[in-house]
Design an enzyme around this catalytic site. Structure first.
Site, PDB file in Angstrom:
ATOM      1  N   HIS A 133      22.582 134.695 -21.288  1.00 60.68           N
ATOM      2  CA  HIS A 133      23.319 134.208 -22.387  1.00 60.68           C
ATOM      3  C   HIS A 133      23.339 132.760 -22.246  1.00 60.68           C
ATOM      4  O   HIS A 133      23.174 131.951 -21.387  1.00 60.68           O
ATOM      5  CB  HIS A 133      24.730 134.492 -22.224  1.00 60.68           C
ATOM      6  CG  HIS A 133      25.907 134.027 -21.174  1.00 60.68           C
ATOM      7  ND1 HIS A 133      26.289 132.636 -21.424  1.00 60.68           N
ATOM      8  CD2 HIS A 133      26.160 134.233 -20.025  1.00 60.68           C
ATOM      9  CE1 HIS A 133      27.111 132.136 -20.384  1.00 60.68           C
ATOM     10  NE2 HIS A 133      26.861 133.147 -19.761  1.00 60.68           N
ATOM     11  N   ASP A 145      26.322 127.740 -15.918  1.00 59.58           N
ATOM     12  CA  ASP A 145      26.767 128.898 -16.852  1.00 59.58           C
ATOM     13  C   ASP A 145      26.762 128.501 -18.107  1.00 59.58           C
ATOM     14  O   ASP A 145      27.593 128.149 -18.969  1.00 59.58           O
ATOM     15  CB  ASP A 145      28.378 129.272 -16.489  1.00 59.58           C
ATOM     16  CG  ASP A 145      28.786 130.449 -17.145  1.00 59.58           C
ATOM     17  OD1 ASP A 145      27.894 131.160 -17.703  1.00 59.58           O
ATOM     18  OD2 ASP A 145      30.031 130.728 -17.187  1.00 59.58           O
ATOM     19  N   GLU A 179      28.669 135.460 -25.238  1.00 56.36           N
ATOM     20  CA  GLU A 179      28.943 136.188 -24.086  1.00 56.36           C
ATOM     21  C   GLU A 179      30.288 135.554 -23.630  1.00 56.36           C
ATOM     22  O   GLU A 179      31.118 136.541 -23.165  1.00 56.36           O
ATOM     23  CB  GLU A 179      27.988 135.636 -23.014  1.00 56.36           C
ATOM     24  CG  GLU A 179      28.180 136.504 -21.710  1.00 56.36           C
ATOM     25  CD  GLU A 179      28.932 136.040 -20.677  1.00 56.36           C
ATOM     26  OE1 GLU A 179      29.193 136.787 -19.542  1.00 56.36           O
ATOM     27  OE2 GLU A 179      29.493 134.739 -20.924  1.00 56.36           O
ATOM     28  N   GLU A 180      30.561 134.279 -23.573  1.00 59.49           N
ATOM     29  CA  GLU A 180      31.793 133.948 -23.071  1.00 59.49           C
ATOM     30  C   GLU A 180      33.076 134.546 -23.827  1.00 59.49           C
ATOM     31  O   GLU A 180      34.233 134.411 -23.423  1.00 59.49           O
ATOM     32  CB  GLU A 180      31.892 132.107 -23.221  1.00 59.49           C
ATOM     33  CG  GLU A 180      30.720 131.763 -22.349  1.00 59.49           C
ATOM     34  CD  GLU A 180      31.022 131.736 -20.606  1.00 59.49           C
ATOM     35  OE1 GLU A 180      31.932 132.687 -20.519  1.00 59.49           O
ATOM     36  OE2 GLU A 180      30.142 131.412 -19.968  1.00 59.49           O
ATOM     37  N   ASP A 208      22.574 135.430 -15.234  1.00 59.72           N
ATOM     38  CA  ASP A 208      23.816 134.500 -15.524  1.00 59.72           C
ATOM     39  C   ASP A 208      24.341 133.949 -14.269  1.00 59.72           C
ATOM     40  O   ASP A 208      24.889 134.345 -13.595  1.00 59.72           O
ATOM     41  CB  ASP A 208      24.897 135.517 -16.186  1.00 59.72           C
ATOM     42  CG  ASP A 208      26.151 135.028 -16.737  1.00 59.72           C
ATOM     43  OD1 ASP A 208      26.066 133.632 -16.579  1.00 59.72           O
ATOM     44  OD2 ASP A 208      27.002 135.588 -17.202  1.00 59.72           O
ATOM     45  N   HIS A 295      33.161 127.116 -15.664  1.00 65.80           N
ATOM     46  CA  HIS A 295      33.912 126.973 -16.968  1.00 65.80           C
ATOM     47  C   HIS A 295      34.659 125.802 -17.024  1.00 65.80           C
ATOM     48  O   HIS A 295      35.783 125.699 -17.644  1.00 65.80           O
ATOM     49  CB  HIS A 295      34.697 128.334 -16.937  1.00 65.80           C
ATOM     50  CG  HIS A 295      34.184 129.497 -17.372  1.00 65.80           C
ATOM     51  ND1 HIS A 295      34.857 130.749 -17.630  1.00 65.80           N
ATOM     52  CD2 HIS A 295      32.860 129.753 -17.548  1.00 65.80           C
ATOM     53  CE1 HIS A 295      33.986 131.586 -17.848  1.00 65.80           C
ATOM     54  NE2 HIS A 295      32.766 131.063 -17.724  1.00 65.80           N
TER      55      HIS A 295
HETATM   56  N1  TRP Z   1      29.399 134.536 -17.646  1.00 65.53           N
HETATM   57  C1  TRP Z   1      30.174 135.309 -16.546  1.00 65.53           C
HETATM   58  C2  TRP Z   1      31.474 135.034 -16.603  1.00 65.53           C
HETATM   59  O1  TRP Z   1      31.948 133.980 -17.328  1.00 65.53           O
HETATM   60  C3  TRP Z   1      29.644 134.827 -15.274  1.00 65.53           C
HETATM   61  C4  TRP Z   1      30.150 135.540 -14.039  1.00 65.53           C
HETATM   62  C5  TRP Z   1      31.324 135.769 -13.234  1.00 65.53           C
HETATM   63  C6  TRP Z   1      29.308 136.658 -13.531  1.00 65.53           C
HETATM   64  N2  TRP Z   1      31.123 136.742 -12.393  1.00 65.53           N
HETATM   65  C7  TRP Z   1      29.850 137.285 -12.602  1.00 65.53           C
HETATM   66  C8  TRP Z   1      27.962 137.142 -13.962  1.00 65.53           C
HETATM   67  C9  TRP Z   1      29.415 138.555 -11.803  1.00 65.53           C
HETATM   68  C10 TRP Z   1      27.333 138.217 -13.317  1.00 65.53           C
HETATM   69  C11 TRP Z   1      28.051 138.702 -12.137  1.00 65.53           C
HETATM   70  O2  TRP Z   1      32.553 135.874 -16.197  1.00 65.53           O
HETATM   71 ZN    ZN Z   2      30.750 132.076 -18.196  1.00 61.15          ZN
END
Ligand code: TRP
Ligand code: ZN
Ligand code: CA
Length: 325
Positions: A133, A145, A179-180, A208, A295
């Protein structure tokens, strides 16, 4: 017989030692055993994926950081920094010979975009799709991220072009929007595939957060063949991995998995705390989050562990080379 080994400009040291004897052994076997063994030897040589330059990945992260800085500090869905990020990546792919397209969708009253890049050639009935993403949260520039996954996938795609990689499968790369906001872009992409088109995707690889500052090495515990490929790569480096089970619903692989498509991926950790055991096996700091800037506005260019970014980027290429048939 083509050996991809010869095209690797800077093999990592640990793998260089293993690659030379293997290649030599392949040659001897081929001489002794003839064409059938040669096919076997070249199947092994496919494992010699290119070394992705962490310097190039970091230059992409710097460019994404600059995009955020010039656009109010983020690269979020519906904000100008998102579209600028997409245009930056699209320009590099177009110049490298990819066929790119932009898929539009709407979320929260704003237009969102997925970027899709097809590498001409291969069996379009067997597609290996690799994605990340590209959007950040509004709070910050989103360099770990998910500038990290976006840049590693970009540099892998550019390596496909540079090395003239033409595997049996068709290669497609994707950068997802929103994605967020709940994997909106990837859900949109999967929802628009017909049943027949879904069946052509032999695997989806998701990246990610792969440069976390206090990194872990988590391999999605999903499709066994994909998981095995990633574990093989890290075993070759002498790096222990743990299965990522918690992430099932938390990133862009989820909609593919829900559609019955084999998925896998890597993750270096977000807001969870690194345990004493994990710090012993991976280094870093126990009792601290894998990414304390998850974040937040501090997810900047300094929020990256270069070793983790390098290893994970090389793992992206390793998986693409080995799973592309
Ligand atoms: N983009 C995901 C999110 O904001 C990042 C993330 C958190 C993630 N935990 C994860 C990605 C576990 C893969 C696996 O939640
Ligand atoms: Zn994220
Ligand atoms: Ca590398």
């Amino acid at each position: 017989m083509r050996r991809n080994t010869t095209r690797r400009p800077h093999p990592p040291r640990a793998r260089r030692r293993a690659a030379l004897p293997l290649a030599a052994l392949g040659g001897v076997l081929a001489l002794l055993l003839g064409p059938a063994a040669q096919a076997g030897a070249s199947a092994q040589a496919v494992a010699a994926a290119p070394d992705i330059s962490v310097t190039a990945v970091k230059a992409d992260l710097k460019a994404l950081q600059d995009v955020a800085t010039a656009n109010g500090g983020n690269r979020a869905h519906g904000r100008p920094g998102y579209r600028a990020s997409l245009d930056l990546i699209k320009g590099k792919l177009d110049a490298a010979g990819f066929t790119t397209s932009i898929q539009q969708f709407t979320s929260g009253g704003a237009t969102g975009y997925n970027l899709i890049a097809d590498w001409p050639g291969g069996d379009t009935g067997k597609v290996l799709l690799t994605g990340a993403h590209l959007d950040s949260v509004t709070a910050g520039p989103g360099i770990n991220d998910n500038g990290s996954g976006s840049a590693a996938v970009l540099e892998t795609a550019l390596a496909v072009s540079r090395t003239g990689f033409h595997p049996a499968k068709h290669l497609r790369f994707a950068w997802w929007g929103a994605e967020e906001l709940g994997m909106v872009g990837s859900k949109n992409y999967v929802s628009k595939l017909t049943t027949a088109q879904r069946a052509t995707i032999s695997g989806y690889l998701n990246f990610d957060m792969i440069g976390s500052p206090n990194p872990g090495y988590f391999v999605y515990d999903d499709d066994p063949a994909i998981e095995k490929t990633f574990k093989q790569y890290f075993t070759g480096l002498g790096v222990v991995t743990e299965p990522e089970t918690e992430g099932d619903g938390r990133s862009d692989h989820a909609p593919f998995k829900n559609a019955g498509i084999p998925v896998g991926g890597l993750f270096s950790g977000a807001d969870y705390i690194k345990t004493t055991k994990q710090a012993a096996q991976w280094g870093g700091t126990a009792g601290k989050a894998f990414d304390a800037c998850y974040h937040r506005s501090c997810d900047t260019l300094t929020n990256i562990n270069d070793t983790a970014l390098d290893r994970h980027s090389d793992a992206v290429a390793y998986a693409v080379w080995n799973l592309a048939g």
